[in-house]
Enzyme design. Structure first.
Site, PDB file in Angstrom:
ATOM      1  N   SER A 133      40.537  30.857  40.840  1.00 40.33           N
ATOM      2  CA  SER A 133      40.901  30.666  39.435  1.00 40.33           C
ATOM      3  C   SER A 133      42.093  29.730  39.279  1.00 40.33           C
ATOM      4  CB  SER A 133      41.201  32.008  38.771  1.00 40.33           C
ATOM      5  OG  SER A 133      42.263  32.660  39.422  1.00 40.33           O
ATOM      6  N   HIS A 186      48.258  31.584  37.527  1.00 44.20           N
ATOM      7  CA  HIS A 186      47.479  30.782  36.591  1.00 44.20           C
ATOM      8  C   HIS A 186      48.353  29.733  35.903  1.00 44.20           C
ATOM      9  CE1 HIS A 186      44.293  34.210  36.200  1.00 44.20           C
ATOM     10  NE2 HIS A 186      44.187  33.520  37.319  1.00 44.20           N
TER      11      HIS A 186
END
Length: 264
Positions: A133, A186
């Site tokens: 991710s 992230h």
């Protein structure tokens, strides 16, 4: 319903057969690592995850292995579904060798080292992260900058939302809806994507002259199926030039995976 299911399966199979070489290889490697993690003799997650206190000179490989390793089947599945179309687009634009050099070079090591610095020395933590991710959000960040150049604002009612903020909104949504995600990881991915999209990292990309020499010397285009050479890419090397139509581009919405924590 059976016809619809057959149609979707056919389309998915056709799309998977059209994936370029590097994207295809990364999917295969992620699946292989997930299968390897099913055995109990070797803890592959502990071996390859990005763990701040475990990063030394002899374990620097972790800054490249952590995006390839996932916690479980669903973690791997969602990340692969999110990553494949974005990485496919990137490789089509920049070529296979450039994608290999960047994703096992600065586009992975920069967010990894930034995460290590913030987690270990600022937050005084030791939370481990793994999963693709971080690549997903990196590519979304780069895509958002590109979109902002041609379509600066997203209209929601009377509000003008800058399009470059869409990856940050996705980070918040993932953090709120999916447990045990790495919010900091992230953000590091999005920040690196912003830098790449703005062109600040293009000096780290390998020179085309050297890539052409390697391709011709090894005859990569003739030997490797689905290989994309430097001269085959369909856009400019560092992105699509702005068009005259400011509403022609939009950031694609994709299924977002998550980086799982191993620490407490």
């Amino acid at each position: 319903m059976p016809m619809l299911q057959g149609f979707n399966t056919l389309r998915a199979r056709s799309y998977s057969f059209r994936l370029p070489l590097f994207t295809r290889a990364m999917v295969v490697v992620m699946v292989a690592f997930w299968l390897a993690g099913l055995q109990s003799v070797w803890d592959i997650q502990q071996w390859g995850a990005l763990i701040p206190d475990e990063l030394t000179i002899t374990t620097m490989y972790r800054v490249n292995t952590f995006p390839l390793i996932h916690l479980n089947f669903f973690h791997a599945l969602f990340n692969i579904l999110a990553l494949a179309p974005l990485l496919d687009r990137f490789e089509t634009e920049f070529g296979t060798l450039t994608s290999l050099a960047l994703f096992f070079g600065p586009l992975t090591t920069i967010p990894a080292l930034v995460y290590i610095f913030l987690e270990k020395f600022i937050l005084r933590g030791n939370t481990a992260v793994m999963g693709a991710s971080i690549w997903v959000f990196l590519l979304l960040g780069a895509e958002a900058i590109r979109t902002f150049k041609t379509n600066p604002y997203l209209m929601i009612g009377t509000y003008h939302i800058p399009t470059w903020t869409t990856p940050l909104a996705m980070v918040l949504v993932v953090e709120a809806l999916i447990p045990n995600t790495s919010f900091l990881g992230h953000l590091c991915g999005v920040g690196t994507g912003y830098l790449f999209g703005l062109g600040y990292l293009k000096f780290l990309s390998p020179p085309e002259k050297a890539l052409r020499w390697i391709e011709s010397r090894l005859n990569l285009l003739g030997r490797l199926p689905h290989y994309i050479s430097v001269d085959q890419k369909i856009y400019g090397r560092f992105g699509v030039l702005p068009t005259t139509n400011p509403t022609s581009s939009s950031t694609p919405l994709v299924l977002i995976g998550s980086s799982q924590r191993l620490g407490p």
